[in-house]
Design a protein around this motif. Structure first.
Motif, PDB file in Angstrom:
ATOM      1  N   GLY A 117      36.191  19.305 -35.128  1.00 14.02           N
ATOM      2  CA  GLY A 117      37.530  19.796 -34.863  1.00 14.02           C
ATOM      3  C   GLY A 117      38.295  19.061 -33.784  1.00 14.02           C
ATOM      4  N   LYS A 118      37.687  18.037 -33.181  1.00 11.82           N
ATOM      5  CA  LYS A 118      38.372  17.290 -32.130  1.00 11.82           C
ATOM      6  C   LYS A 118      38.547  15.830 -32.550  1.00 11.82           C
ATOM      7  N   THR A 119      39.706  15.283 -32.237  1.00  5.64           N
ATOM      8  CA  THR A 119      39.949  13.858 -32.468  1.00  5.64           C
ATOM      9  C   THR A 119      39.300  13.074 -31.342  1.00  5.64           C
ATOM     10  N   ALA A 120      38.599  12.004 -31.687  1.00  7.30           N
ATOM     11  CA  ALA A 120      37.863  11.241 -30.691  1.00  7.30           C
ATOM     12  C   ALA A 120      37.909   9.750 -31.001  1.00  7.30           C
ATOM     13  N   MET A 121      37.631   8.964 -29.984  1.00  9.02           N
ATOM     14  CA  MET A 121      37.414   7.536 -30.165  1.00  9.02           C
ATOM     15  C   MET A 121      35.912   7.306 -30.246  1.00  9.02           C
ATOM     16  N   ARG A 122      35.510   6.541 -31.227  1.00 12.62           N
ATOM     17  CA  ARG A 122      34.082   6.264 -31.419  1.00 12.62           C
ATOM     18  C   ARG A 122      33.768   4.860 -30.929  1.00 12.62           C
ATOM     19  N   ILE A 123      32.784   4.765 -30.066  1.00  9.33           N
ATOM     20  CA  ILE A 123      32.316   3.479 -29.546  1.00  9.33           C
ATOM     21  C   ILE A 123      30.902   3.261 -30.063  1.00  9.33           C
ATOM     22  N   SER A 124      30.701   2.189 -30.797  1.00  4.48           N
ATOM     23  CA  SER A 124      29.375   1.850 -31.308  1.00  4.48           C
ATOM     24  C   SER A 124      28.972   0.492 -30.751  1.00  4.48           C
ATOM     25  N   VAL A 125      27.943   0.483 -29.933  1.00  2.32           N
ATOM     26  CA  VAL A 125      27.483  -0.770 -29.324  1.00  2.32           C
ATOM     27  C   VAL A 125      26.329  -1.303 -30.169  1.00  2.32           C
ATOM     28  N   SER A 126      26.609  -2.316 -30.968  1.00  5.09           N
ATOM     29  CA  SER A 126      25.633  -2.763 -31.965  1.00  5.09           C
ATOM     30  C   SER A 126      25.359  -4.260 -31.940  1.00  5.09           C
ATOM     31  N   SER A 127      26.093  -5.028 -31.141  1.00  8.87           N
ATOM     32  CA  SER A 127      26.013  -6.484 -31.218  1.00  8.87           C
ATOM     33  C   SER A 127      25.121  -7.094 -30.146  1.00  8.87           C
ATOM     34  N   TRP A 128      24.336  -8.069 -30.556  1.00  9.03           N
ATOM     35  CA  TRP A 128      23.506  -8.823 -29.620  1.00  9.03           C
ATOM     36  C   TRP A 128      24.359  -9.528 -28.565  1.00  9.03           C
ATOM     37  N   ALA A 129      25.621  -9.801 -28.891  1.00 12.81           N
ATOM     38  CA  ALA A 129      26.478 -10.587 -28.013  1.00 12.81           C
ATOM     39  C   ALA A 129      27.096  -9.780 -26.886  1.00 12.81           C
ATOM     40  N   THR A 130      27.025  -8.445 -26.942  1.00 15.24           N
ATOM     41  CA  THR A 130      27.674  -7.607 -25.937  1.00 15.24           C
ATOM     42  C   THR A 130      26.911  -7.652 -24.618  1.00 15.24           C
ATOM     43  N   THR A 131      27.648  -7.850 -23.527  1.00 16.37           N
ATOM     44  CA  THR A 131      27.070  -7.910 -22.191  1.00 16.37           C
ATOM     45  C   THR A 131      27.624  -6.776 -21.328  1.00 16.37           C
ATOM     46  N   GLU A 132      27.052  -6.607 -20.149  1.00 16.90           N
ATOM     47  CA  GLU A 132      27.599  -5.636 -19.204  1.00 16.90           C
ATOM     48  C   GLU A 132      29.037  -5.996 -18.856  1.00 16.90           C
ATOM     49  N   GLY A 133      29.322  -7.300 -18.747  1.00 19.92           N
ATOM     50  CA  GLY A 133      30.677  -7.737 -18.474  1.00 19.92           C
ATOM     51  C   GLY A 133      31.648  -7.329 -19.567  1.00 19.92           C
ATOM     52  N   ASP A 134      31.189  -7.404 -20.820  1.00 20.68           N
ATOM     53  CA  ASP A 134      32.032  -6.969 -21.936  1.00 20.68           C
ATOM     54  C   ASP A 134      32.341  -5.480 -21.841  1.00 20.68           C
ATOM     55  N   VAL A 135      31.333  -4.700 -21.481  1.00 19.86           N
ATOM     56  CA  VAL A 135      31.535  -3.255 -21.350  1.00 19.86           C
ATOM     57  C   VAL A 135      32.512  -2.955 -20.222  1.00 19.86           C
ATOM     58  N   ASP A 136      32.310  -3.592 -19.069  1.00 25.56           N
ATOM     59  CA  ASP A 136      33.181  -3.337 -17.920  1.00 25.56           C
ATOM     60  C   ASP A 136      34.617  -3.772 -18.204  1.00 25.56           C
ATOM     61  N   ARG A 137      34.773  -4.912 -18.856  1.00 17.91           N
ATOM     62  CA  ARG A 137      36.114  -5.394 -19.216  1.00 17.91           C
ATOM     63  C   ARG A 137      36.781  -4.419 -20.179  1.00 17.91           C
ATOM     64  N   SER A 138      36.004  -3.894 -21.126  1.00 15.90           N
ATOM     65  CA  SER A 138      36.542  -2.944 -22.098  1.00 15.90           C
ATOM     66  C   SER A 138      36.881  -1.616 -21.440  1.00 15.90           C
ATOM     67  N   LEU A 139      36.007  -1.151 -20.534  1.00 15.07           N
ATOM     68  CA  LEU A 139      36.276   0.088 -19.813  1.00 15.07           C
ATOM     69  C   LEU A 139      37.565  -0.008 -19.006  1.00 15.07           C
ATOM     70  N   GLU A 140      37.774  -1.148 -18.368  1.00 18.25           N
ATOM     71  CA  GLU A 140      39.001  -1.335 -17.584  1.00 18.25           C
ATOM     72  C   GLU A 140      40.228  -1.194 -18.473  1.00 18.25           C
ATOM     73  N   ALA A 141      40.155  -1.800 -19.675  1.00 14.66           N
ATOM     74  CA  ALA A 141      41.286  -1.709 -20.608  1.00 14.66           C
ATOM     75  C   ALA A 141      41.479  -0.280 -21.087  1.00 14.66           C
ATOM     76  N   MET A 142      40.387   0.423 -21.385  1.00 12.79           N
ATOM     77  CA  MET A 142      40.486   1.805 -21.852  1.00 12.79           C
ATOM     78  C   MET A 142      41.132   2.706 -20.801  1.00 12.79           C
ATOM     79  N   VAL A 143      40.657   2.610 -19.571  1.00 13.02           N
ATOM     80  CA  VAL A 143      41.173   3.458 -18.498  1.00 13.02           C
ATOM     81  C   VAL A 143      42.639   3.122 -18.213  1.00 13.02           C
ATOM     82  N   ARG A 144      42.951   1.817 -18.190  1.00 12.75           N
ATOM     83  CA  ARG A 144      44.334   1.393 -17.934  1.00 12.75           C
ATOM     84  C   ARG A 144      45.285   1.927 -19.011  1.00 12.75           C
ATOM     85  N   ILE A 145      44.907   1.774 -20.255  1.00 12.48           N
ATOM     86  CA  ILE A 145      45.767   2.205 -21.361  1.00 12.48           C
ATOM     87  C   ILE A 145      45.876   3.719 -21.420  1.00 12.48           C
ATOM     88  N   ALA A 146      44.747   4.414 -21.177  1.00 12.30           N
ATOM     89  CA  ALA A 146      44.782   5.875 -21.171  1.00 12.30           C
ATOM     90  C   ALA A 146      45.720   6.386 -20.083  1.00 12.30           C
TER      91      ALA A 146
END
Length: 460
Positions: free
Chosen positions: A426-455
């Motif tokens: 019953g709730k609308t949500a954003m789904r995050i699926s971390v599935s790639s060998w290429a993803t790093t902690e830096g990728d997560v932090d960079r993405s989090l910054e964009a998410m928080v900024r845009i929100a």
């Protein structure tokens, strides 16, 4: 037409040219925006033309693909794509795919591609070993979990009706004894599609209540008969949760029912000692469907079906014709719906060979750790995480449905990362699926910054 030698030279030139362009694309993938811009998508109109009257130089064809096609791709092979439980092709898998394309093998029969079928055999054996499944399982490689689910359910249909004295391969389904199908309320849509393709129909399916994380409640199972198929789930596509397989399998097998496990990505948790407890009992099932193009990070398309009763699988899938003379060993076309089929085993073998057991385990555990990093960052920013983050799936709400959808739209438009929208209880949500060998902690932090900024801009 060009002379034969000149045509061959042009073909080799095109291969070298494509390799150069492919290497450049792969080298730039980590830094490019994840989703293409609207102007880049509009450039795809260049491909819309009348069917050419004359031949084209293969190099010019590749150049056009790269010039207008490469910018309009989604950077799923980079480290910041978190949509649709999509992996990114491992280097060994990508390289094997290039070589396999040059080989151009049809792996329908062993005589058509000895290497393609042999590598498929090896890879299937490795998967049974890694996932602690019976070593004598039979199976095959298909396009993805939807086809794998269909193949397994067709085998289940044949096996159960055979026990009832009905040969579905000869007599079809008209007048056949009824088969009961049981699924959880959070069953994946691909299973429902596969059931429809197999002739069961969605209205004939019994739906079992699930808990707050989407796990089937075993105590709510209906009374089963020996002509029942119970579909369980390893890795809910929203929450990552696992059905209580041990209890469900026990109750189903007491009555002679067939248990099918849909484990498109979650089944791979069996590889990890850290997460293996989540998968307790899944090895007791009678058939399994999973994807190699998800967590194992093999190129698309690469799905896997495994069935405990190999005779039922072969009976449901075997194709015969006067010009087909199969050998005494396993023939892929008799284990899957396809006759002509790409030699998917080449890339699968290359990926598993390059990773090994330890590498596959590390890939699974690292991506799960990165999902927890997302969870921590989002909670710290004051947003609501809707699920227990047990593996690699995170659900986050930014407030109202309208605000959450606007945040997701802007995140996709921003290009730093890509996540999709979903609805959960019953709730609308954003789904995050971390599935790639290429993803790093830096990728997560960079993405989090964009998410928080845009929100923040959206008033979340």
């Amino acid at each position: 037409m060009k002379p034969k030698q000149e045509t061959q030279r042009y073909g080799l030139d095109a291969l070298s040219f494509a390799a150069e362009r492919g290497q450049r694309y792969a080298g730039e993938i980590r830094e490019r925006r994840v989703a293409p811009t609207e102007p880049q998508i509009r450039e795809l109109s260049k491909f819309h033309e009348a069917f050419p009257e004359n031949s084209s130089d293969p190099r010019s064809v590749v150049a056009m693909l790269d010039e207008f096609g490469s910018p309009a791709t989604v950077a799923t092979a980079g480290g910041r794509y978190f949509g649709f439980v999509t992996g990114g092709a491992l280097p060994a898998s990508l390289a094997a795919s290039w070589l396999a394309s040059a080989w151009d093998q049809n792996a329908g029969l062993r005589v058509m591609s000895p290497v393609g079928v042999e590598l498929e055999d090896v890879a299937l054996g490795w998967i049974c070993e890694a996932l602690h499944l019976p070593p004598d399982c039979e199976g095959g490689l298909v396009t993805g979990a939807t086809t794998a689910n269909f193949t397994a359910l067709a085998a289940a249909r044949y096996g159960l009706l055979k026990k009832a004295g009905w040969d579905v391969a000869e007599d079809g389904m008209f007048g056949a004894p009824a088969i009961e199908v049981v699924v959880g309320a959070e069953v994946h849509a691909s299973v429902l599609k596969a059931l429809s393709l197999a002739g069961f129909g969605r209205r004939r399916v019994t739906i079992v209540e699930t808990d707050g994380q989407g796990r089937m409640r075993a105590e709510k199972l209906p009374k089963l008969s020996e002509r029942a198929i119970v579909c369980i789930q390893a890795g809910n596509v929203n929450t990552g949760s696992f059905d209580p397989a041990a209890e469900i399998c026990r109750r189903a097998h007491e009555q002679g029912a067939w248990v099918h496990a849909d484990g498109a990505f979650g089944l791979w948790a069996l590889v990890s000692p850290k997460f293996k407890h989540l998968t307790d009992g899944f090895a007791l099932a009678d058939s399994w469907a999973t994807d190699a193009h998800k967590w194992p990070n093999v190129n698309y398309d690469n799905g896997i079906v495994l069935v405990r009763d190999g005779a039922a699988l072969r009976a449901a899938m075997t194709l015969s014709a006067a010009y087909l003379e199969p050998g005494t060993r396993r023939e892929p076309m008799h284990n899957t719906p396809e006759a002509s089929r790409r030699a998917r085993g080449i890339e699968l073998w290359a990926a598993l060979k390059s990773l090994g057991r330890s590498g596959l385990c590390e890939l699974i555990e690292r991506t799960c750790s990165l999902a927890k990093r997302f969870e921590s960052g989002l909670r710290a920013a004051g947003f609501e995480v809707l699920n227990e983050v047990v593996i690699n799936q995170v659900l986050v709400s930014f407030g109202t449905a309208a605000i959450t959808r606007e945040v997701i739209r802007r995140i996709q438009e921003d290009g730093t990362c890509w996540c999709g929208v979903t609805e959960w209880q019953g709730k609308t949500a954003m789904r995050i699926s971390v599935s790639s060998w290429a993803t790093t902690e830096g990728d997560v932090d960079r993405s989090l910054e964009a998410m928080v900024r845009i929100a923040g801009v959206c008033g979340a």
